[in-house]
Design an enzyme around this catalytic site. Structure first.
Site, PDB file in Angstrom:
ATOM      1  N   ARG A  86      11.693   5.568   3.705  1.00  0.00           N
ATOM      2  CA  ARG A  86      11.932   6.749   3.589  1.00  0.00           C
ATOM      3  C   ARG A  86      12.653   7.186   4.681  1.00  0.00           C
ATOM      4  NH1 ARG A  86       5.923   8.790   2.602  1.00  0.00           N
ATOM      5  NH2 ARG A  86       7.129  10.925   2.894  1.00  0.00           N
TER       6      ARG A  86
ATOM      7  N   ARG B 294       0.758  -1.327  -0.019  1.00  0.00           N
ATOM      8  CA  ARG B 294       0.020   0.021  -0.035  1.00  0.00           C
ATOM      9  C   ARG B 294       0.878   1.292  -0.082  1.00  0.00           C
ATOM     10  NH1 ARG B 294      -4.041  -2.203   4.817  1.00  0.00           N
ATOM     11  NH2 ARG B 294      -4.957  -3.957   3.548  1.00  0.00           N
TER      12      ARG B 294
ATOM     13  N   TYR C 192      13.218  -1.906  -2.810  1.00  0.00           N
ATOM     14  CA  TYR C 192      12.856  -0.251  -3.074  1.00  0.00           C
ATOM     15  C   TYR C 192      13.991   0.407  -3.510  1.00  0.00           C
ATOM     16  CZ  TYR C 192       8.164  -0.938  -0.843  1.00  0.00           C
ATOM     17  OH  TYR C 192       6.900  -1.149  -0.316  1.00  0.00           O
TER      18      TYR C 192
ATOM     19  N   ASP D 213       2.391   4.912  -0.478  1.00  0.00           N
ATOM     20  CA  ASP D 213       1.844   6.349  -0.066  1.00  0.00           C
ATOM     21  C   ASP D 213       1.744   7.341  -1.150  1.00  0.00           C
ATOM     22  OD1 ASP D 213       1.924   5.382   2.696  1.00  0.00           O
ATOM     23  OD2 ASP D 213       4.034   6.331   2.901  1.00  0.00           O
TER      24      ASP D 213
END
Length: 245
Positions: free
Chosen positions: A197, A50, A110, A52
């Site tokens: 992040r 999910r 990622y 952002d």
């Protein structure tokens, strides 16, 4: 009834993330509507990650159940003719009825991108964070090495995350620089809310000299979000791949 798996790529700039919500259009909402119109059924996709608002993806995974006679491998072609140009299905196939993209064992990768130069480039503004201070890639890799392995990543998780445990395993973290672009690539078995992040924000502080590489070990041990660096902006993050074991 059959279950179809999609590998979904998207530019997250114009979307309020993956998950359906009231305050704006999302990737999941667009997929639900487009597939429903195609098969003339009420479709609700299940996504693996999910992401952002503003986060991009090359290989997010979703599944849906349908009575349609369209072959699983043909959904990619049919949907790409109907989806907006910032969402594209990279692959589709039929999978076992009990396959669940979130609960299966996965390896996720990622990448966080940072434009590191004196002035910003407009063409990169939607796909990378920006830092005009010189960044030391060797120091960033020294710091990143402390993150590899199984650790409690509570210090790298935003408050309010609904998880049973904050322990995760990171298989690799590599920081490289190509021209003016710094790439932080992270592979692991799962990630907490904003974890990548926050790691990126912390490594940026190491790279610019605001933090020593050795401090990352102490941040992990503290299990305290306030000890880590800031949460880097969403637009620099891309979900590269989800690989199923």
């Amino acid at each position: 009834m059959k279950r179809v798996k999609l590998i979904v790529a998207y530019d997250g700039t114009n979307y309020h993330g993956w998950q359906v919500q009231d305050n704006g259009i999302t990737i999941e909402e667009v997929l639900n509507r487009t597939i429903s119109e195609l098969v003339q059924e009420d479709i609700k996709v299940i996504g693996a990650s999910r992401t952002d608002a503003g986060v991009h993806a090359c290989g997010n995974v979703a599944v849906f159940d349908t009575e349609s006679r369209i072959p699983g491998d043909k959904f990619s072609f049919a949907l790409n003719q109907r989806l907006p140009e910032d969402i594209r299905i990279q692959e589709s196939c039929e999978v076992d009825a009990d396959f669940h993209p979130r609960y299966a064992d996965t390896v996720k990768t990622y990448e966080y991108n940072i434009l590191n130069r004196r002035f910003e480039l407009p063409s990169k503004r939607l796909y990378a964070s920006f830092c005009y201070y010189p960044m030391d890639i060797e120091r960033m890799n020294q710091a990143a090495a402390y993150l590899v392995g199984e650790h409690d990543f509570k210090s790298f998780c935003s408050a309010g995350a609904q998880v049973q445990t904050t322990v995760r395993t990171i298989y690799a973290v590599n920081v490289t620089k190509e021209d003016d672009m710094v790439h932080i690539r992270i592979t692991g078995n799962g990630f907490l809310y904003n974890m990548v992040r926050i790691i990126a924000g912390t490594l940026m502080q190491v790279g610019t000299g605001l933090m020593e590489p050795e401090q990352v070990k102490g941040i992990l041990e503290a299990r305290d979000r306030s000890k880590a660096g800031p949460t880097a902006v969403a637009k620099g993050l891309t979900l590269v791949e989800i690989r199923y074991e």
